[in-house]
Design an enzyme around this catalytic site. Structure first.
Site, PDB file in Angstrom:
ATOM      1  N   ARG A 182       0.842  -1.201   0.000  1.00 17.97           N
ATOM      2  CA  ARG A 182       0.000   0.000   0.000  1.00 17.97           C
ATOM      3  C   ARG A 182       0.876   1.250   0.000  1.00 17.97           C
ATOM      4  O   ARG A 182       1.552   1.541   0.987  1.00 17.97           O
ATOM      5  CB  ARG A 182      -0.927   0.026   1.229  1.00 17.97           C
ATOM      6  CG  ARG A 182      -1.786   1.287   1.274  1.00 17.97           C
ATOM      7  CD  ARG A 182      -2.958   1.198   2.228  1.00 17.97           C
ATOM      8  NE  ARG A 182      -2.582   1.152   3.627  1.00 17.97           N
ATOM      9  CZ  ARG A 182      -3.451   1.250   4.639  1.00 17.97           C
ATOM     10  NH1 ARG A 182      -4.744   1.386   4.385  1.00 17.97           N
ATOM     11  NH2 ARG A 182      -3.031   1.182   5.892  1.00 17.97           N
ATOM     12  N   ASP A 468      -3.457   3.198  14.475  1.00 16.46           N
ATOM     13  CA  ASP A 468      -2.670   3.739  13.375  1.00 16.46           C
ATOM     14  C   ASP A 468      -3.182   5.143  13.073  1.00 16.46           C
ATOM     15  O   ASP A 468      -3.957   5.717  13.846  1.00 16.46           O
ATOM     16  CB  ASP A 468      -2.712   2.823  12.152  1.00 16.46           C
ATOM     17  CG  ASP A 468      -4.098   2.713  11.520  1.00 16.46           C
ATOM     18  OD1 ASP A 468      -5.026   3.438  11.949  1.00 16.46           O
ATOM     19  OD2 ASP A 468      -4.247   1.912  10.575  1.00 16.46           O
TER      20      ASP A 468
END
Length: 567
Positions: A182, A468
């Site tokens: 990603r 996150d």
């Protein structure tokens, strides 16, 4: 391809005359390191520069369109399905068939591109490992370049890690997960690489370096003639998917591989994108392997999109789960859309982490994971996400038990009930209480995450959950929203309105709690005070900033002198 070795020393800190060998118009201002130089070759940088020059104006236009749309939302408009592209939503087209190498994606694990993490994730028993340059990574120069080195070694099967503290060497098993990567979102720059005098587009740096060095070995060793495979974050409109499709076409042409070799899954993690799912798949139909329900960022995007709507205040973030009507509707529509087009519908993140010193609490956490995954597999998802290797067996058991030998549910789970999901379903206001405990948790998590991010860590275990950037963003925008509209908090029989004075006191009190929890020495050496300052500023600005990390990024950019740049 030859691996770059299993270990490397710390970045060079002494003055030296060596610099990166760069093509015309490119300047590398990141610290020089011999291992990084094997990634930042002249040919690789030339490829990144080609992508940046070809697509920078498209990216700028797409970001300006985002700003234009947000201005309309601020004025009271709601996201809607686009009548102009109705023919796409109602058409009978299909995406390209899913490659055999990734037909089974029952459980995927995600994590940053750190060396030990990559090995453990690939060995975890998951079907896929998504190596993350985005929300789980603090994008310092060293993290990004080491990540590229680590991935090159992983693709070539040469990666290992010597944990000196445990006197243990980590290596890959014979059977490993499929690797997806990603890159960062369109909005993030790479300020350590200048192209024609401007910062490079961060995601094109991530994609370009990884693809250039690894596409041949990946297809030979891991992709069965397809790949590399990617996850694409933060999109809001199909025009952004079209840019990615053209990037893939360009990369395939330069590499001399068949069109459609590169495959990608798009995270539907913004509110505007849920109204563009068919259109996003359509633009990427030759390169798509599905959509993912990025639910944490989706909650963040809900608040950001409706920042000008005082009637859409979210309850405590722990209450905004998949049973909320707007979240459930988004989930079911994603499944139906993917299966109608012949690609995977991937479920959301299980953010729990094992509770090692409390068996009872650990079992309770695992039971929450099992219930969430059972909901997903029965809804029709083809696979799901986990944040920790310890969750893989529980997640896998649920999906295997309910799917049997079938690699996915693309042909069997049509979700016809989702055909009746309306714009109103996707926009229904969430229900639940706003509490002082919720304000305190948002403050405490936001500051601790940002303190870790500023010191190079982008995936942080806090209170038995893996946090996150997405969950930190929820904390930030929710506090901003409550402050702006003076939200009333309940709890302990007391009602109080959120104000600047109240938030200031909460910051002070939660900073004291953080110091107690982490210890005075760690608190003193950490970046907690700087993180508190940045986080509090972001929560109290008159106009909500798009991303916390855009402001914080300026604090981790370190330019170094260069000798042989060719501007």
């Amino acid at each position: 391809m030859v691996g770059l070795g299993t270990t490397y020393g710390p970045p060079t800190t002494t003055t030296r005359t060596t610099a990166y060998d760069v093509p015309e118009g490119v300047c590398v201002r990141g610290l020089y390191h011999e291992d990084f130089a094997r990634i930042l070759t002249k040919d690789a940088l030339r490829f990144v520069a080609l992508l940046h020059r070809d697509f920078r104006n498209h990216v700028r236009y797409a970001l300006e369109c985002r700003r234009d749309a947000q201005r309309l939302y601020d004025e009271g408009m709601l996201p809607r399905f686009d009548p102009v592209t109705r023919y796409i939503r109602e058409g009978d087209w299909m995406c390209a068939p899913v490659p055999p190498a990734v037909v089974d994606r029952k459980v995927e694990i995600t994590g940053p591109v750190e060396r030990k993490m990559i090995i453990n994730a690939l060995n975890s028993g998951a079907k896929v490992f998504m190596a993350d340059f985005e929300d789980a990574l603090s994008p310092s120069w060293e993290n990004l370049m080491r990540g590229q080195v680590n991935l090159r070694d992983a693709v070539n099967g040469t990666i290992s890690y010597h944990d000196k503290a445990r006197n243990r060497v980590y290596k890959l098993n014979d059977q490993v997960a499929r690797l997806f990567v990603r890159p960062r979102g369109w909005h993030l720059p790479e300020s350590h690489i200048l192209i024609d005098g401007e910062p490079a587009t961060g995601c094109l740096v991530d994609f370009g370096l990884y693809f250039f060095h690894n596409y041949a070995a990946f297809r030979r060793n891991h992709g069965g003639g397809f790949g590399p495979f990617f996850y694409l974050p933060k999109m809001e409109h199909s025009r952004e998917a079209k840019i990615w499709n053209e990037v893939f076409d360009r990369a395939e042409k330069v590499a001399g591989i068949e069109r459609g070799s590169i495959r990608a899954t798009v995270l539907i993690e913004t509110l505007p994108a849920v109204f563009q799912m068919d259109e996003i798949l359509y633009e990427l139909r030759d390169h798509s392997v599905g959509l993912n329900c990025g639910r944490w960022d989706y909650i963040f995007s809900y608040v950001k999109t409706f920042r000008g709507h005082p009637d859409r205040l979210l309850p405590d973030r722990v209450q905004v789960g998949m049973t909320q009507h707007f979240m459930k509707s988004y989930s079911h529509l994603l499944i139906r859309t993917c299966h109608r087009r012949g690609v995977h519908a991937m479920g959301g993140m299980a953010a729990q982490i094992p509770v090692r010193d409390d068996p009872e609490a650990n079992e309770a956490a695992l039971e929450l994971v099992r219930k969430d995954k059972l909901r997903e597999v029965k809804a029709g998802y083809d696979g799901t996400w986990a944040a920790h290797p310890g969750l893989i067996p529980a997640c896998m058991e649920v999906f295997v038990t309910n799917m049997g030998i079938a690699p996915n549910q693309i042909g069997s789970a049509k979700r016809e009930d989702a055909a009746d999901i309306t714009e109103e379903d996707l926009l229904e206001k969430p229900r639940g209480a706003r509490t002082m405990d919720g304000l305190r948790l948002n403050t405490r998590v936001g500051i601790q995450y940002l303190a870790a991010w500023l010191t190079g860590t982008g995936s942080v275990p806090l209170y038995n959950l893996m946090e996150d950037a997405a969950t930190a963003e929820i904390s930030r925008v929710q506090i901003w929203q409550w402050l702006k509209y003076g939200a009333e908090l309940n709890g302990d029989g007391v009602r109080v309105k959120v104000s600047a004075d109240l938030f200031g006191r909460v910051v002070e009190e939660e900073m004291a709690r953080i110091e107690r929890e982490v210890g005075k020495d760690k608190f003193r050496k950490g970046m907690y005070k700087e993180a508190s300052r940045i986080f509090a500023k972001q929560c109290t600005v008159p106009r909500l900033d798009d991303f916390l990390t855009l402001d914080a990024y300026n604090h981790i950019v370190i330019h170094h002198p260069t000798v042989s740049s060719k501007l």
